[in-house]
Design an enzyme around this catalytic site. Structure first.
Site, short mmCIF file in Angstrom:
data_model
loop_
_atom_site.label_atom_id
_atom_site.label_comp_id
_atom_site.label_asym_id
_atom_site.label_seq_id
_atom_site.Cartn_x
_atom_site.Cartn_y
_atom_site.Cartn_z
CG ASP A 95 1.65 -3.25 5.61
OD1 ASP A 95 2.55 -3.11 6.46
OD2 ASP A 95 -0.33 -3.24 5.22
CG HIS A 97 -0.38 0.10 2.93
ND1 HIS A 97 -0.49 1.16 2.91
CD2 HIS A 97 -0.30 -1.18 3.42
CE1 HIS A 97 0.44 0.85 4.58
NE2 HIS A 97 0.50 -0.25 4.58
CG ASP A 130 2.23 1.25 8.13
OD1 ASP A 130 2.20 1.14 7.20
OD2 ASP A 130 1.40 1.49 8.61
CG HIS A 173 0.39 3.02 13.20
ND1 HIS A 173 -1.52 2.88 12.64
CD2 HIS A 173 0.31 2.43 11.64
CE1 HIS A 173 -1.59 2.13 11.21
NE2 HIS A 173 -0.46 2.13 10.92
CD GLU A 202 -3.09 -1.20 5.19
OE1 GLU A 202 -3.48 -2.41 5.47
OE2 GLU A 202 -3.36 -0.15 5.48
CD GLU A 203 -2.53 2.45 7.22
OE1 GLU A 203 -2.49 2.14 8.04
OE2 GLU A 203 -0.89 1.88 7.00
ZN ZN Z 1 0.53 -1.29 6.56
#
Ligand code: ZN
Length: 351
Positions: free
Chosen positions: A231, A67, A178, A319, A208-209
């Site tokens: 990922d 992603h 990410d 994150h 994706e998120e």
């Molecule tokens: Zn991810």
């Protein structure tokens, strides 16, 4: 990692691309894939599909998904002093956001740098000091007058965190590891591929998120025989966690996913990847992620269902703006994916 590879990863991580606004990542992906792919397609949600045909007769289709988007925001409101309020896109821990820099992507094309401000502790009362911040408490200060802000910023403008890519000891750290590590993996895998019988569909997915949205539509279009998502996953080998909570460790090799909260990997694919890693002495670890999803969850349930798996790049502090990886774990991910594609026509997928 080689200098050229590092420069590509740095460029990918530092570029802004929140969910639904991934243009800058699309541009890099297209640029890098043009010399590597036979065809490049896009679709109505912003996925970019790079296709490389195999040499087999009646070849299987293998869809790879990484992603493009990173967790981010859009401007929700501009107040009468020119401070911005944000609508988040993807899962944030609000306490990681205070005192960070952001980049507002304006319609005019120029980015404005801002800071996420908060009330200093000196003037907080006892109650306020105890309370954890919530996303709605946060605001962005652009250092500009209300008139100037209103002239350049509109509700709906995308916003991302701003952070430089750095080496720390043996590791690399930046925002958006990410999942730019996966875009790096797709490009490097296509570059290093030798003979393969299967057709490869390397998809840079969007959104994706916010719920695996791009992967689902791409899989409906491609109708793959096998789905492989790439990922990051949690590496919690930290002082504050117990070994049974680590999920993966940095320096432990690529992660072969058994399950996460979006899907259970096809057991025969798990075995195939594990056998390949053993045979080629590629460092790997088995991974179970109790909370969090990947594009494989979207691919698996598309159309009439697709046997799917995820390869993971172990990452600390997922994150946050200090997402941290170990270069050889990423290289192991590329190597295992290349080996898989070269032998994918022989994998038994029947139930
Ligand atoms: Zn991810």
């Amino acid at each position: 990692m080689e200098e050229k590879s590092l420069q590509l990863l740095k460029r990918l991580c530092e570029a802004s691309g929140p969910p639904g606004f991934e243009d800058r990542i699309r541009d890099i992906y297209r640029e890098k894939m043009i010399p590597l792919a036979d065809e490049i397609e896009s679709d109505g949600i912003g996925n970019i599909i790079a296709i490389k045909k195999g040499k087999g007769s009646n070849p299987l289709k293998v869809m790879l998904a990484g992603h493009m988007d990173e967790i981010g925001f859009v401007v929700k409101y501009i107040d009468d002093k020119g401070f911005l309020r944000l609508q988040h896109l993807g899962g944030f821990d609000p306490k990681t956001l205070i005192a960070k820099r952001v980049r507002v992507m304006t319609r005019g094309g120029d980015d404005l740098i801002g800071v996420i401000g908060s009330k200093p502790i000196h003037i907080m009362n006892a109650e306020e000091r105890k309370r954890l911040p919530e996303l709605d408490d946060l605001f962005v200060d652009l250092g500009l007058s209300r008139e100037h802000v209103r002239e350049h910023v509109r509700v709906g403008d995308p916003v991302t965190l701003a952070q430089d890519f750095v080496q720390i000891g043996d590791f690399y750290s930046c925002k958006a590891m990410d999942n730019r590590v996966s875009i790096y993996t797709l490009i490097e895998t296509m570059r290093r591929l030798g003979h393969h019988d299967v057709d490869v569909y390397a998809v840079a997915t969007s959104q994706e998120e916010v719920g695996l949205r791009g992967a689902m539509t791409a899989a409906s279009r491609i109708k793959p025989d096998i789905g492989v998502a790439i990922d990051v996953t949690l590496a919690c080998d930290l002082p504050s966690a117990k070994p049974e909570e680590y999920v993966t460790t940095l320096r432990g090799g690529t992660g072969i996913k058994i399950l996460d909260s979006s899907f259970i990997a096809a057991p025969k694919l798990v075995d195939a990847f594990r056998d390949l890693a053993e045979r080629h002495e590629i460092p790997y670890q088995m991974e179970i992620l109790p909370r969090g999803g990947t594009d494989a969850g979207g691919i698996q349930r598309a159309g009439e269902a697709v046997p799917s798996i995820t390869l993971s790049v172990p990452t600390r502090y997922v994150h946050s703006v200090v997402e941290t990886i170990y270069g050889p774990d990423l290289e192991a991910t590329v190597e295992l994916l290349v080996r898989f594609i070269e032998t994918a026509h022989r994998v038994n997928l029947s139930y």
